[in-house]
Write an enzyme that holds these catalytic residues in place. Sequence first.
Site, short mmCIF file in Angstrom:
data_model
loop_
_atom_site.label_atom_id
_atom_site.label_comp_id
_atom_site.label_asym_id
_atom_site.label_seq_id
_atom_site.Cartn_x
_atom_site.Cartn_y
_atom_site.Cartn_z
N ASP A 192 0.63 -1.29 0.20
CA ASP A 192 0.13 0.11 0.23
C ASP A 192 0.89 1.08 0.50
O ASP A 192 0.34 2.49 -0.12
CB ASP A 192 -0.88 0.45 1.28
CG ASP A 192 0.15 0.15 2.66
OD1 ASP A 192 0.82 -0.44 2.65
OD2 ASP A 192 -0.70 0.12 3.71
N GLY A 193 2.34 0.95 0.00
CA GLY A 193 3.50 2.11 -0.28
C GLY A 193 3.89 3.33 1.78
O GLY A 193 4.47 3.55 1.33
N GLN B 138 12.11 27.39 -1.78
CA GLN B 138 11.20 28.54 -1.30
C GLN B 138 11.36 28.80 0.02
O GLN B 138 11.36 28.51 1.37
CB GLN B 138 9.30 27.54 -1.24
CG GLN B 138 8.08 27.66 -1.14
CD GLN B 138 8.05 28.41 -2.12
OE1 GLN B 138 8.38 28.09 -3.50
NE2 GLN B 138 7.66 29.40 -2.09
N HIS C 141 20.89 25.47 -0.08
CA HIS C 141 20.81 27.11 -0.91
C HIS C 141 20.36 28.38 0.00
O HIS C 141 18.78 28.04 0.14
CB HIS C 141 19.73 26.96 -1.95
CG HIS C 141 19.21 27.73 -2.96
ND1 HIS C 141 20.45 28.04 -4.17
CD2 HIS C 141 18.70 29.04 -2.74
CE1 HIS C 141 19.87 29.20 -4.97
NE2 HIS C 141 18.67 29.62 -4.07
N LYS D 142 20.71 37.16 -13.62
CA LYS D 142 19.34 36.06 -14.01
C LYS D 142 17.94 36.27 -13.74
O LYS D 142 17.74 37.14 -13.24
CB LYS D 142 19.84 34.76 -13.41
CG LYS D 142 18.35 33.84 -14.35
CD LYS D 142 19.31 31.94 -13.52
CE LYS D 142 18.79 31.59 -12.40
NZ LYS D 142 18.99 30.36 -11.36
C1 R5P Z 1 18.82 29.25 -8.34
O1 R5P Z 1 18.66 30.32 -6.95
C2 R5P Z 1 19.79 28.49 -7.91
O2 R5P Z 1 21.58 29.04 -7.67
C3 R5P Z 1 20.41 27.42 -9.41
O3 R5P Z 1 20.77 28.39 -10.17
C4 R5P Z 1 19.27 27.45 -9.75
O4 R5P Z 1 18.59 26.40 -9.23
C5 R5P Z 1 18.62 25.93 -10.82
O5 R5P Z 1 18.25 25.87 -11.43
P1 R5P Z 1 17.90 24.62 -12.36
O6 R5P Z 1 18.67 24.11 -13.33
O7 R5P Z 1 16.65 24.66 -12.72
O8 R5P Z 1 17.82 26.33 -13.68
#
Ligand code: R5P
Length: 299
Positions: free
Chosen positions: A39-40, A98, A130, A194
């Site tokens: 069932d997971g 997030q 991150h 970016k």
């Molecule tokens: C974002 O701010 C991170 O430093 C990376 O640039 C990002 O997570 C890369 O994501 P993707 O490979 O989806 O462009």
Amino acid sequence: MNETKTLVFSLFGADHFVDEFVKGQGFKKGHLVRRTFPDGESYLRYETPLKGCEIIIIDTLNHPDDKIVPLIFAADTAKDLGATKVGLIVPYLAYMRQDARFHPGEAITSISFAKLISKAFDWMITVDPHLHRHPTLDDIYTIPTQVVPAAPLISSWIRANIEKPLLIGPDAESGQWVSQIAEPLKIPYTVLEKVRLGDYDVKVSIPTLADFPNHTPVLVDDIISTGQTMLAAIHHLKALGAKAAVCIGVHPIFAGITTQTLIDAGAMRVVSCNTIPHDSNQVDLSQSLIQAARNYVNI
Ligand code: R5P
């Protein structure tokens, strides 16, 4: 030194790290069986007695939702069976991106996840999380944490493998890694601007490369996920007539792309750290993680 009291376990494919931990380092490999019921639901059983032992669970958290519930159960069971301390080594720490409520009603999953892990574990070590809107892990984690930097090892890899490198970070956040990698090598670096318009729509601006003729562009980012950031940078470098770039990612998530996708787009080579097992792994973090773990265990 008590050679038998710190047990190291892996739940999901971190066996390569566990093997390094037990090679004459004083850690002992523990055995934990995990399987999935029809069932997971998850079944877990420690085959190694834990009473009176400190334990470390090593697991990397790409595809985190499949792994988190068993991981929490493993920590809870270890305490129930008498482990004195339960530490987590998570080479790739999920749920860091997030880190704000960008739209009303959104979950800030970095915070929710940190609460979950802080309740289940006594300490945590990770590699280059991150950190963007949270300046440090202490902002969101209530247990002791340590960040192992990949930069010194990436610098060594570049020194051994690339002649005349020009380091390029694809966005402002990557500036922290790019400068740490470039400075000990005394090599030039630049950071691009970016704009992410969507999960699969990324644009980057590349300054002129006229000052760096004959240099090999080395794109460095913390995460290669959809690869769109790397692809946008590769395309712009090509348009500027630069040499084929080497792409280096600390954490090779590769969601829906492969190494070949970047090579086909014009990358010369794709390299990553072994925080997530992947065919691009060239930089081994094991010894740095072992050194960090010694700060937390009685060994
Ligand atoms: C974002 O701010 C991170 O430093 C990376 O640039 C990002 O997570 C890369 O994501 P993707 O490979 O989806 O462009």
